[in-house]
Design an enzyme around this catalytic site. Structure first.
Site, mmCIF file in Angstrom:
data_model
loop_
_atom_site.group_PDB
_atom_site.id
_atom_site.type_symbol
_atom_site.label_atom_id
_atom_site.label_comp_id
_atom_site.label_asym_id
_atom_site.label_seq_id
_atom_site.Cartn_x
_atom_site.Cartn_y
_atom_site.Cartn_z
ATOM 1 N N CYS A 1 52.653 13.893 14.798
ATOM 2 C CA CYS A 1 53.406 13.934 13.562
ATOM 3 C C CYS A 1 53.369 15.329 12.972
ATOM 4 C CB CYS A 1 52.806 12.950 12.556
ATOM 5 S SG CYS A 1 52.546 11.282 13.218
ATOM 6 N N GLY B 1 48.260 13.803 15.587
ATOM 7 C CA GLY B 1 47.581 13.804 16.877
ATOM 8 C C GLY B 1 47.221 12.417 17.360
ATOM 9 N N GLY C 1 49.784 19.148 32.709
ATOM 10 C CA GLY C 1 48.640 19.658 33.450
ATOM 11 C C GLY C 1 47.997 20.864 32.813
#
Length: 616
Positions: A2, A75, A364
């Site tokens: 957010c 998060g 990655g």
């Protein structure tokens, strides 16, 4: 994932709404804000929500827990279910299935130490009504941004600088940080392009006292750069443990109440994430990669080989010239401050098309820093030998090498003049020769040098640590956050799980780098799932064909934007020398695209943001 905002400055409701609308791309599902505390001295909390876990409106933010704990959070806490289980046993009750509520309860139970419980990427602020404090934190590796303004009377924070900019008349552009940007390609933490706005550093938390306006910042996590916890097992033991860590890191990041996919470049890092994802879910994994038409920039064939072997639902996104130009024109709207990593453009294109099918994508990122993977580490292996030659002899060799017209040889000639390998590595990250940069500011004076200039570890471990604290944080995490959030896509990075980062730093160097074999142990984990022969090729970066574009399709654009008259308006540069370097690029005698891109971005940012601000 957010956008968060908060302030003790008395803004109107319309002003707060405007600030949140400025970054609505970070969270298009719900915009909301509250005026907390007293009417005379309110504390404003605002939030742009991208719904990922518990899609119900009950988990909208600002979120309140037990009436005296309010939070805005950006998060994910990947281990929130485990923490929640412990808190339930301690008598806490929960009304949602979100990780947001768990953060509040953990704060009430553990205080500031709650951050040590969290495995995730996060930036949050809690308003503690009883203590009359704001408590906030940023994740260990800085995956989520956190900017703040503090003038000893007021405190304002946000996910992006542009929110603080709006209606704040107390800002000035930092000439020193323009210099930092031109050297590093990004503004290093804890600074920003504005003198008055700072970044909360990764692995830190703060307490702001609402009564006396005092701000206290403390570090809660750091890497072991002293090398005090070496791994005691053998190589096979380490490989087995690493496999388990990655498998769990991937598994907990696959959890969401929305569709999840994986960025698959065909390289080792993204491939190991994709491989372990297929081992931890019964669903068909969606993978995404970018294709360029220019020769040497198309790695889609490799990603397809990996995808075919893993039997993923693979999607190749073609990056065309026109879309690239469109993104360049709007670049600063999303990145907020000058940022010169050109791979941000293909990252944005990848995010744009990935978002059409999923809301979360695993990447990655983080593998190179932890497992000594960058090509420059191999170059430093050779350089380390060169710096064992006496300085006087190196200077003599340098003067001879300078006679050649080959620009690569000239760079090496300049590099030989440095005192040691540490110094040349530091210089290589900014540019060996910065004679075109005119400033009194020392862009090499920052705290993170301590991770490089010490004798606790060998050179390769030191530069790996240094890159994790600088390049990964300042560049990679900024690039990924802004590129994905521009299209309301959440990016998750399993290889940045702090357990993997800590474990990698405990391993002997030869487990990670042996002979010419970089990322040795990570590759061996991968080869248990994907054939080795697919990866037997030179490592390629995620870059744009700007070198070619700036001489061809974009030549007139570059020469117009960076004309001699326009160069005079750009701070901290020598216009005459820069003009000569641009001509070198155009005639093919020297590849100057990184400098050209830096200047184009800075010029665009100053044009969009510089009006009304003093540069000092």
């Amino acid at each position: 994932m957010c956008g968060i905002y908060g302030s003790t400055i008395k803004y109107s409701k319309e002003q707060v709404k405007r600030k949140l609308e400025r970054t609505d791309f970070r969270g298009p599902d719900k915009l909301d804000f509250k005026f907390l505390g007293s009417e005379a001295n309110p504390t404003i909390f605002g939030h742009n929500r991208l719904s990922i876990i518990d899609l119900d409106p009950r988990s909208n933010q600002p979120f309140s827990y037990n009436e005296h704990c309010h939070i805005v959070f950006n998060g994910e806490i990947y281990n929130f279910k485990t923490i929640k289980k412990d808190l339930l046993q301690s008598g806490y009750e929960f009304k949602t299935t979100s990780d947001t509520e768990v953060i509040c309860a953990a704060y009430l139970e553990y205080g500031n130490a709650c951050v040590n419980k969290f495995n995730g990427m996060f930036a949050f602020v809690i308003y503690d009504v009883k203590k009359q404090t704001l408590f906030g934190a940023r994740d260990r590796l800085g995956q989520k941004p956190f900017y703040y303004f503090h003038d000893r009377k007021n405190f304002e924070f946000a996910s992006q600088i542009s929110q603080i900019q709006l209606f704040n008349d107390n800002l000035s552009i930092s000439k020193d940080n323009i210099s930092n940007y031109l050297a590093w390609g990004a503004v290093p933490d804890p600074n920003s392009i504005f003198n008055e706005i700072k970044k909360l550093e990764a692995g830190h938390y703060f307490t702001y006292n609402l009564i006396n306006n005092g701000l206290k910042i403390e570090q809660y996590w750091d890497i072991d750069y002293h090398g005090s916890n070496p791994f005691q097992g053998n190589y096979q033991d380490a490989k087995h443990i690493l496999n388990d860590y990655i498998k769990d890191a991937v598994s907990i990041r696959l959890f969401a109440d929305v569709p999840v996919g994986i960025f698959l470049s065909g390289g080792v890092d993204s491939s190991v994430v994709a491989a372990l994802a297929t081992q931890t879910t019964s669903s068909k994994v969606k993978t995404f990669s970018v294709k360029f038409n220019e020769k040497g920039f198309d790695e889609s064939t490799y990603s397809k080989q990996v995808a075919d072997h893993l039997q993923t639902d693979h999607h190749i996104i073609e990056c065309n010239y026109k879309e690239g130009i469109d993104l360049i024109d709007n670049f600063c709207y999303y990145y907020d401050e000058p940022f010169a990593d050109s791979s941000a453009i293909p990252s944005m294109l990848l995010a744009k098309y990935t978002r059409k099918q999923v809301t979360v994508a695993l990447s990655g990122d983080g593998g190179d820093e932890s497992f000594i993977g960058y090509q420059r580490y191999h170059w430093m292996k050779k350089a380390d030998l060169a710096y064992k030659v006496p300085l006087s002899l190196r200077k003599l060799l340098s003067s001879i090498m300078h006679l050649t017209p080959n620009y690569r040889v000239k760079i090496l000639a300049h590099a030989l003049k440095y005192n040691d390998a540490n110094s040349i590595y530091l210089a290589s990250m900014t540019g060996i020769n910065l004679s075109w940069l005119e400033t009194d500011h020392n862009h090499l004076d920052f705290d993170e040098k301590k991770y490089l200039f010490h004798k606790n570890k060998n050179l390769y471990e030191r530069i790996s640590d240094f890159d994790l604290k600088t390049y990964l944080n300042w560049d990679i995490n900024t690039k990924v956050d802004r590129a994905t959030m521009a299209y309301s896509l959440e990016a998750r990075s399993p290889l940045m799980d702090y357990r993997i980062v800590d474990f990698a730093r405990s391993l002997p160097t030869n487990f990670k780098y042996q002979g010419k074999n970089q990322k040795r142990i990570l590759k061996d984990v991968l080869y248990d799932y994907v054939p080795k022969h697919i990866f037997e090729r030179p490592k390629a970066g995620f870059t744009m064909p700007f070198k070619e574009w700036f001489k061809d399709e974009l030549k007139e654009y570059v020469l117009t934007e960076l004309s001699d008259s326009n160069l005079k308006d750009i701070p901290c540069i020598n216009p005459k020398e820069v003009s000569f370097m641009i001509q070198q690029h155009m005639n093919g005698s020297w590849n100057r695209y990184p400098l050209i891109w830096k200047l184009l971005v800075l010029k665009q940012w100053l044009k969009s943001n510089g009006k009304g601000y003093t540069i000092k």
